[in-house]
Design an enzyme around this catalytic site. Structure first.
Site, PDB file in Angstrom:
ATOM      1  N   GLY A 118      43.898  34.835  41.859  1.00 57.16           N
ATOM      2  CA  GLY A 118      43.576  33.524  42.422  1.00 57.16           C
ATOM      3  C   GLY A 118      42.205  33.004  42.068  1.00 57.16           C
ATOM      4  N   LEU A 146      46.384  34.717  36.971  1.00 62.99           N
ATOM      5  CA  LEU A 146      45.364  33.849  37.565  1.00 62.99           C
ATOM      6  C   LEU A 146      44.219  34.661  38.165  1.00 62.99           C
ATOM      7  CD1 LEU A 146      47.681  31.194  39.254  1.00 62.99           C
ATOM      8  CD2 LEU A 146      46.515  31.067  37.051  1.00 62.99           C
ATOM      9  N   GLY A 147      44.140  35.915  37.769  1.00 65.96           N
ATOM     10  CA  GLY A 147      43.021  36.741  38.226  1.00 65.96           C
ATOM     11  C   GLY A 147      42.909  36.817  39.736  1.00 65.96           C
ATOM     12  N   TYR A 186      57.206  46.649  46.302  1.00 63.78           N
ATOM     13  CA  TYR A 186      56.739  45.331  46.747  1.00 63.78           C
ATOM     14  C   TYR A 186      57.216  45.016  48.161  1.00 63.78           C
ATOM     15  CZ  TYR A 186      55.365  44.265  41.899  1.00 63.78           C
ATOM     16  OH  TYR A 186      54.796  44.273  40.655  1.00 63.78           O
ATOM     17  N   SER A 203      38.125  47.300  52.924  1.00 60.98           N
ATOM     18  CA  SER A 203      38.100  48.739  53.166  1.00 60.98           C
ATOM     19  C   SER A 203      39.034  49.452  52.198  1.00 60.98           C
ATOM     20  CB  SER A 203      38.525  49.041  54.608  1.00 60.98           C
ATOM     21  OG  SER A 203      39.885  48.722  54.803  1.00 60.98           O
ATOM     22  N   ALA A 204      38.678  50.663  51.840  1.00 56.06           N
ATOM     23  CA  ALA A 204      39.484  51.437  50.889  1.00 56.06           C
ATOM     24  C   ALA A 204      40.883  51.710  51.434  1.00 56.06           C
ATOM     25  CB  ALA A 204      38.780  52.750  50.564  1.00 56.06           C
TER      26      ALA A 204
END
Length: 355
Positions: free
Chosen positions: A217, A214-215, A60, A233-234
């Site tokens: 947002g 919350l999916g 993170y 973009s990937a």
């Protein structure tokens, strides 16, 4: 429900809050997180209200999340439960710096301990299954870390149910440290986990933590159908804006917005925020109980999220939310539930399993 109404975690005796503080937003390295000051405000408020369950990962914000958390828990280490994760690659180009194998687990734990400024991790998750490492290597390495005292409990995240079941069975048979926690994506827009993962967790004694409750947002009402054409973009990965991440992980879909509309309707009826309604739906889940991980970017969002603990959803609201978000269970579940199937199984007798 309150943060200090603690629950035991899975088959363990570890006491944790019913809502976990997620720290994927601690640090601005990825372009959309909270700075150190805002992160500290959220941490302090969570702990002051009785919260004790903090979720992070080595990956993170490029390690900043663990470093900030290490600063925040100084002086109160024994009063908080710190969960972190290993698996994701922190050294691009080095194949052994990622994956589930023993070398990466041990190396990642040592690095996390240093960033966190502690000598033990309460709960270590395997972050995502790599489809490469033998399960006995993983479970024996977990057991070695638990026996050493550097890790107290083992957990698993983002792994197929059949693989988790194999791992738990192996640990039980060999007397190794068992898995006590399962972390999965679960929300009103992601309910496919109800097919296999949640029933497995209930049977095998795994506490369930829901990430992205919350999916990304979407369930807060922040996106509209005008946002459906947004692409990422990937190569961007987790960097960019929150909208980039929502589009990149597939949360920004027409069906998701249909569900968000019903959430918003119920929120208006109850004079609550959509986020509180979406989180409260998870908090109402049982067998197994689901503990949401809240990962706010601002203190205002964090306080609003905590308000979900006070929300009571009646049967009508729950039925409407369940109906708009329902997913087909698929084979063999739908087949097993057919009256014809149940009839030939029971021979006309009434049989049920006690709760």
């Amino acid at each position: 429900m309150k943060l200090d109404n603690y629950l035991t975690l899975g088959r363990s005796g570890l006491r944790v809050s019913p809502m976990s503080l997620g720290t994927m937003t601690f640090g601005s390295d990825w372009g959309w997180g909270a700075d150190a000051g805002e992160s500290r405000r959220m941490f302090d408020a969570y702990v002051d209200r009785g919260g004790n369950f903090i979720d992070t990962a080595n990956f993170y914000t490029n390690g900043s999340s663990e470093k900030l958390l290490g600063q925040f828990i100084a002086g109160k280490r024994d009063s908080v439960v710190v969960a972190t994760k290993y698996s994701l690659n922190m050294q691009p180009g080095n194949p052994n710096a990622g994956g589930n194998h023993r070398r990466n687990m041990i190396r990642s734990v040592e690095a996390s301990l240093q960033r966190l400024g502690t000598d033990y991790i309460d709960l270590l998750y395997l972050h995502i299954w790599d489809n490469l490492t033998p399960i006995d290597e993983v479970m024996r390495a977990f057991d070695d870390l638990v026996r050493s005292g550097k890790v107290l409990y083992a957990g698993i995240s983002d792994t197929p149910a059949w693989q988790v079941a194999r791992m738990q069975t192996l640990a039980d048979l060999r007397g190794w440290a068992p898995l006590v926690a399962l972390q999965i994506e679960h929300s009103l827009i992601e309910r496919t986990v109800e097919r296999e993962l949640l029933p497995m967790a209930h049977e095998l004694g795994l506490g369930v933590m829901a990430w992205s409750p919350l999916g990304s947002g979407v369930l807060t009402g922040k996106y509209t159908r005008a946002d459906l054409g947004h692409t990422q973009s990937a190569e961007a990965g987790v960097t960019g804006t929150r909208k980039d991440v929502a589009a990149g992980n597939g949360a920004l879909q027409p069906r998701s917005l249909d569900i968000a509309d019903v959430v918003a309707q119920i929120a208006k009826e109850q004079d609550r925020s959509p986020a509180q309604i979406a989180l409260a739906w998870l908090l109402h889940r049982t067998a197994p109980t689901v503990m949401p991980i809240i990962g706010a970017r601002t203190f205002a969002q964090f306080e609003d999220n905590l308000g979900a603990l006070d929300v009571v959803l009646d049967s009508d609201a729950l039925q409407r939310l369940d109906a708009v978000s329902a997913v087909a269970k698929g084979f063999p579940h739908d087949f097993m539930a057919l009256p014809m199937t149940q009839g030939v199984l029971s021979g006309g007798s009434s049989v049920r399993r006690p709760a």
